[in-house]
Scaffold this motif. Structure first.
Motif, PDB file in Angstrom:
ATOM      1  N   ALA A   1     -14.110  -8.239  -0.766  1.00  0.00           N
ATOM      2  CA  ALA A   1     -15.223  -7.838  -1.621  1.00  0.00           C
ATOM      3  C   ALA A   1     -16.535  -8.478  -1.205  1.00  0.00           C
ATOM      4  CB  ALA A   1     -14.903  -8.178  -3.071  1.00  0.00           C
ATOM      5  N   GLU A   2     -16.491  -9.717  -0.728  1.00  0.00           N
ATOM      6  CA  GLU A   2     -17.729 -10.402  -0.366  1.00  0.00           C
ATOM      7  C   GLU A   2     -18.478  -9.663   0.731  1.00  0.00           C
ATOM      8  OE1 GLU A   2     -19.355 -14.741   1.215  1.00  0.00           O
ATOM      9  OE2 GLU A   2     -17.221 -14.470   0.749  1.00  0.00           O
ATOM     10  N   LEU A   3     -17.747  -9.229   1.757  1.00  0.00           N
ATOM     11  CA  LEU A   3     -18.406  -8.499   2.835  1.00  0.00           C
ATOM     12  C   LEU A   3     -18.843  -7.106   2.382  1.00  0.00           C
ATOM     13  CD1 LEU A   3     -16.682  -9.303   6.250  1.00  0.00           C
ATOM     14  CD2 LEU A   3     -18.742 -10.239   5.228  1.00  0.00           C
ATOM     15  N   LEU A   4     -18.063  -6.466   1.526  1.00  0.00           N
ATOM     16  CA  LEU A   4     -18.473  -5.165   1.004  1.00  0.00           C
ATOM     17  C   LEU A   4     -19.784  -5.280   0.237  1.00  0.00           C
ATOM     18  CD1 LEU A   4     -15.104  -3.645  -0.263  1.00  0.00           C
ATOM     19  CD2 LEU A   4     -16.492  -2.839   1.649  1.00  0.00           C
TER      20      LEU A   4
ATOM     21  N   HIS B   1      -5.725  -1.688  -3.546  1.00  0.00           N
ATOM     22  CA  HIS B   1      -5.419  -1.954  -2.138  1.00  0.00           C
ATOM     23  C   HIS B   1      -6.056  -0.926  -1.201  1.00  0.00           C
ATOM     24  CE1 HIS B   1      -2.313  -5.082  -2.950  1.00  0.00           C
ATOM     25  NE2 HIS B   1      -2.304  -4.462  -4.129  1.00  0.00           N
ATOM     26  N   VAL B   2      -6.735   0.056  -1.761  1.00  0.00           N
ATOM     27  CA  VAL B   2      -7.352   1.119  -0.965  1.00  0.00           C
ATOM     28  C   VAL B   2      -8.848   0.873  -0.878  1.00  0.00           C
ATOM     29  CG1 VAL B   2      -7.851   3.599  -0.865  1.00  0.00           C
ATOM     30  CG2 VAL B   2      -5.579   2.796  -1.589  1.00  0.00           C
ATOM     31  N   ILE B   3      -9.382   0.856   0.355  1.00  0.00           N
ATOM     32  CA  ILE B   3     -10.831   0.744   0.533  1.00  0.00           C
ATOM     33  C   ILE B   3     -11.494   2.102   0.475  1.00  0.00           C
ATOM     34  CG2 ILE B   3     -10.522   0.651   3.038  1.00  0.00           C
ATOM     35  CD1 ILE B   3     -13.455  -0.785   1.017  1.00  0.00           C
ATOM     36  N   GLY B   4     -10.816   3.131   1.021  1.00  0.00           N
ATOM     37  CA  GLY B   4     -11.425   4.449   1.012  1.00  0.00           C
ATOM     38  C   GLY B   4     -10.658   5.449   1.855  1.00  0.00           C
ATOM     39  N   TYR B   5     -11.388   6.456   2.358  1.00  0.00           N
ATOM     40  CA  TYR B   5     -10.760   7.606   3.005  1.00  0.00           C
ATOM     41  C   TYR B   5     -11.563   8.053   4.219  1.00  0.00           C
ATOM     42  CZ  TYR B   5      -8.343   7.942  -1.497  1.00  0.00           C
ATOM     43  OH  TYR B   5      -7.605   7.667  -2.615  1.00  0.00           O
ATOM     44  N   THR B   6     -10.873   8.714   5.141  1.00  0.00           N
ATOM     45  CA  THR B   6     -11.522   9.370   6.250  1.00  0.00           C
ATOM     46  C   THR B   6     -10.798  10.687   6.529  1.00  0.00           C
ATOM     47  OG1 THR B   6     -12.416   9.055   8.491  1.00  0.00           O
ATOM     48  CG2 THR B   6     -10.188   8.225   8.092  1.00  0.00           C
ATOM     49  N   VAL B   7     -11.282  11.410   7.541  1.00  0.00           N
ATOM     50  CA  VAL B   7     -10.661  12.674   7.951  1.00  0.00           C
ATOM     51  C   VAL B   7      -9.760  12.412   9.151  1.00  0.00           C
ATOM     52  CG1 VAL B   7     -11.085  15.047   8.729  1.00  0.00           C
ATOM     53  CG2 VAL B   7     -12.716  13.928   7.181  1.00  0.00           C
TER      54      VAL B   7
ATOM     55  N   ARG C   1       7.145  -0.480  -0.484  1.00  0.00           N
ATOM     56  CA  ARG C   1       8.506  -0.952  -0.774  1.00  0.00           C
ATOM     57  C   ARG C   1       9.237  -1.329   0.505  1.00  0.00           C
ATOM     58  NH1 ARG C   1      10.842   4.070  -3.888  1.00  0.00           N
ATOM     59  NH2 ARG C   1      12.800   3.001  -3.362  1.00  0.00           N
ATOM     60  N   PHE C   2       8.789  -0.759   1.631  1.00  0.00           N
ATOM     61  CA  PHE C   2       9.499  -0.940   2.896  1.00  0.00           C
ATOM     62  C   PHE C   2       8.742  -1.821   3.883  1.00  0.00           C
ATOM     63  CE2 PHE C   2      10.410   3.173   0.994  1.00  0.00           C
ATOM     64  CZ  PHE C   2      11.807   3.130   0.887  1.00  0.00           C
ATOM     65  N   VAL C   3       7.428  -1.717   3.892  1.00  0.00           N
ATOM     66  CA  VAL C   3       6.615  -2.495   4.834  1.00  0.00           C
ATOM     67  C   VAL C   3       5.422  -3.084   4.093  1.00  0.00           C
ATOM     68  CG1 VAL C   3       7.286  -1.127   6.842  1.00  0.00           C
ATOM     69  CG2 VAL C   3       5.266  -0.472   5.532  1.00  0.00           C
ATOM     70  N   THR C   4       4.943  -4.204   4.592  1.00  0.00           N
ATOM     71  CA  THR C   4       3.742  -4.820   4.040  1.00  0.00           C
ATOM     72  C   THR C   4       2.518  -4.097   4.584  1.00  0.00           C
ATOM     73  OG1 THR C   4       4.811  -6.979   3.871  1.00  0.00           O
ATOM     74  CG2 THR C   4       2.401  -6.941   3.854  1.00  0.00           C
ATOM     75  N   LEU C   5       1.699  -3.589   3.702  1.00  0.00           N
ATOM     76  CA  LEU C   5       0.455  -2.946   4.105  1.00  0.00           C
ATOM     77  C   LEU C   5      -0.622  -4.012   4.283  1.00  0.00           C
ATOM     78  CD1 LEU C   5       0.547   0.132   1.705  1.00  0.00           C
ATOM     79  CD2 LEU C   5       0.998   0.107   4.178  1.00  0.00           C
ATOM     80  N   VAL C   6      -1.445  -3.862   5.326  1.00  0.00           N
ATOM     81  CA  VAL C   6      -2.493  -4.839   5.615  1.00  0.00           C
ATOM     82  C   VAL C   6      -3.810  -4.108   5.825  1.00  0.00           C
ATOM     83  CG1 VAL C   6      -0.865  -6.485   6.634  1.00  0.00           C
ATOM     84  CG2 VAL C   6      -2.015  -4.805   8.106  1.00  0.00           C
ATOM     85  N   PRO C   7      -4.939  -4.815   5.693  1.00  0.00           N
ATOM     86  CA  PRO C   7      -6.239  -4.164   5.872  1.00  0.00           C
ATOM     87  C   PRO C   7      -6.344  -3.447   7.216  1.00  0.00           C
ATOM     88  CG  PRO C   7      -6.544  -6.330   4.903  1.00  0.00           C
ATOM     89  CD  PRO C   7      -5.088  -6.230   5.263  1.00  0.00           C
ATOM     90  N   GLY C   8      -6.828  -2.232   7.157  1.00  0.00           N
ATOM     91  CA  GLY C   8      -6.974  -1.409   8.357  1.00  0.00           C
ATOM     92  C   GLY C   8      -5.850  -0.423   8.573  1.00  0.00           C
TER      93      GLY C   8
ATOM     94  N   PHE D   1     -13.780  -6.528   9.468  1.00  0.00           N
ATOM     95  CA  PHE D   1     -14.666  -6.357   8.316  1.00  0.00           C
ATOM     96  C   PHE D   1     -13.861  -6.177   7.034  1.00  0.00           C
ATOM     97  CE2 PHE D   1     -16.873  -3.412   5.457  1.00  0.00           C
ATOM     98  CZ  PHE D   1     -18.034  -4.124   5.185  1.00  0.00           C
ATOM     99  N   LEU D   2     -12.814  -5.352   7.077  1.00  0.00           N
ATOM    100  CA  LEU D   2     -12.016  -5.105   5.879  1.00  0.00           C
ATOM    101  C   LEU D   2     -11.282  -6.352   5.418  1.00  0.00           C
ATOM    102  CD1 LEU D   2     -10.555  -1.565   6.651  1.00  0.00           C
ATOM    103  CD2 LEU D   2     -12.575  -2.164   5.302  1.00  0.00           C
TER     104      LEU D   2
END
Length: 323
Positions: free
Chosen positions: A82-85, A189-195, A273-280, A77-78
């Motif tokens: 934006a289209e799916l959001l 690059h941030v969708i949101g937050y959880t606990v 800077r060190f790793v590529t961040l990806v959705p999820g 989903f992520l």
């Protein structure tokens, strides 16, 4: 033009053809996409679905029932951007395809992330608690994604340790891929937050395995997260939230995310800077004071039968039992 169904299900192939920048360029959502996203299974079911929680602890809109092209797990989903959001927001306000809370089981909001990244010593008051200097750059370690569990799932007490500790944490969830991200662009690059609950075996973290933290942090079931993924538009300021942990109803940690040393923008930029961040991908941002290992006059550790509640204002409460 490819329909949304094909864009989602054939994303990896399209990424190879079009390149990463084309694949993720449309993530940045418009304002007003405030939602409480969940993964759930129906009673007696096996396969997860993505939904929108209508209120904290309330009923859920089943997105796959609204549109069969919706991915049935959160990382897919992520990747839809934006289209799916926007489609999810439309479905959430439609008043249709609502499932009752008592007929579903809420799972971890992200169950198969590419990376589970963690930050150590990132609360000022936690550093003071242990007499440690304030770090000058983020202290990064990791957990395996296989140790993720959801709300209500049991935390398994390992036979190899007798020093299991609690740590409530704010968790960043990445929604758009990126490398060498500028701090000024990090929130795109941030969708949101959880606990999150960074369960820790202190003996293996601090005394054994030559001081390497990994084994003490990534035993099976040592990363409960949930109950929801709250989009960033839902939280006016993620760095001014009450954060607390209770064990058997007794408050053990009680602080505020304004005590974070390195906040979301800095962490996302630094790690990229060190790793590529990806959705999820998820980033556990550190824990406030009150952990068991630093209790006086003697440490206090979890035991079988204990119930741990990790709570962050505006997001919710994550509850798990030690068995």
């Amino acid at each position: 033009m490819l329909c949304r169904f094909h864009r989602i299900l054939r994303g990896d192939r399209l990424k190879a053809i079009l390149g990463a920048s084309s694949f993720t360029r449309n993530f940045r959502p418009s304002s007003g996409l405030d939602m409480r996203l969940v993964q759930f299974v129906e009673e007696g079911g096996v396969f997860p679905r993505v939904g929108v929680e209508l209120s904290e602890g309330g009923d859920v809109v089943d997105l796959s029932a609204c549109d069969i092209t919706f991915p049935r797990e959160m990382t897919g989903f992520l990747r839809g951007g934006a289209e799916l959001l926007e489609s999810a927001k439309t479905a959430a306000v439609s008043g249709k395809n609502i499932v009752k809370r008592d007929g579903i089981k809420i799972q971890a909001p992200v169950t198969r992330p590419d990376k589970v990244l963690c930050v150590g010593q990132n609360y000022k008051d936690h550093c003071e608690e242990q007499g440690a200097p304030i770090p000058t750059e983020p202290v990064i370690f990791s957990k395996f994604s296989s140790c993720i569990i959801g709300p209500g799932d049991d935390i398994l007490y390992p036979d190899v340790s007798d020093a299991i500790d609690w740590e409530v944490e704010l968790v960043i969830v990445i929604g758009k891929a990126g490398k060498n991200i500028k701090e000024s662009e990090a929130m795109d690059h941030v969708i949101g937050y959880t606990v999150g609950h960074d369960v820790s075996a202190r003996d293996w973290q601090l005394q054994k395995n030559a001081g390497q933290w990994l084994l003490g942090k990534t035993m099976d079931t040592f990363c409960p997260i949930g109950p929801v993924l709250v989009t960033k538009d839902e939280l006016p300021d993620p760095h001014k939230l009450g954060i607390r942990c209770r064990v058997n109803g007794q408050t053990m940690q009680n602080s505020n995310t304004d005590q974070l040393i390195f906040k979301t923008e800095t962490l996302v930029s630094f790690i990229s800077r060190f790793v590529t961040l990806v959705p999820g991908d998820i980033i556990l941002t550190g824990t406030p004071p009150g952990v068991g290992v630093f209790r006086k006059p003697n440490p206090i550790y979890l035991k079988r039968g204990d119930v741990v509640e990790c709570e962050i204002d505006g997001i919710g409460t994550l509850t798990n039992k030690i068995v």
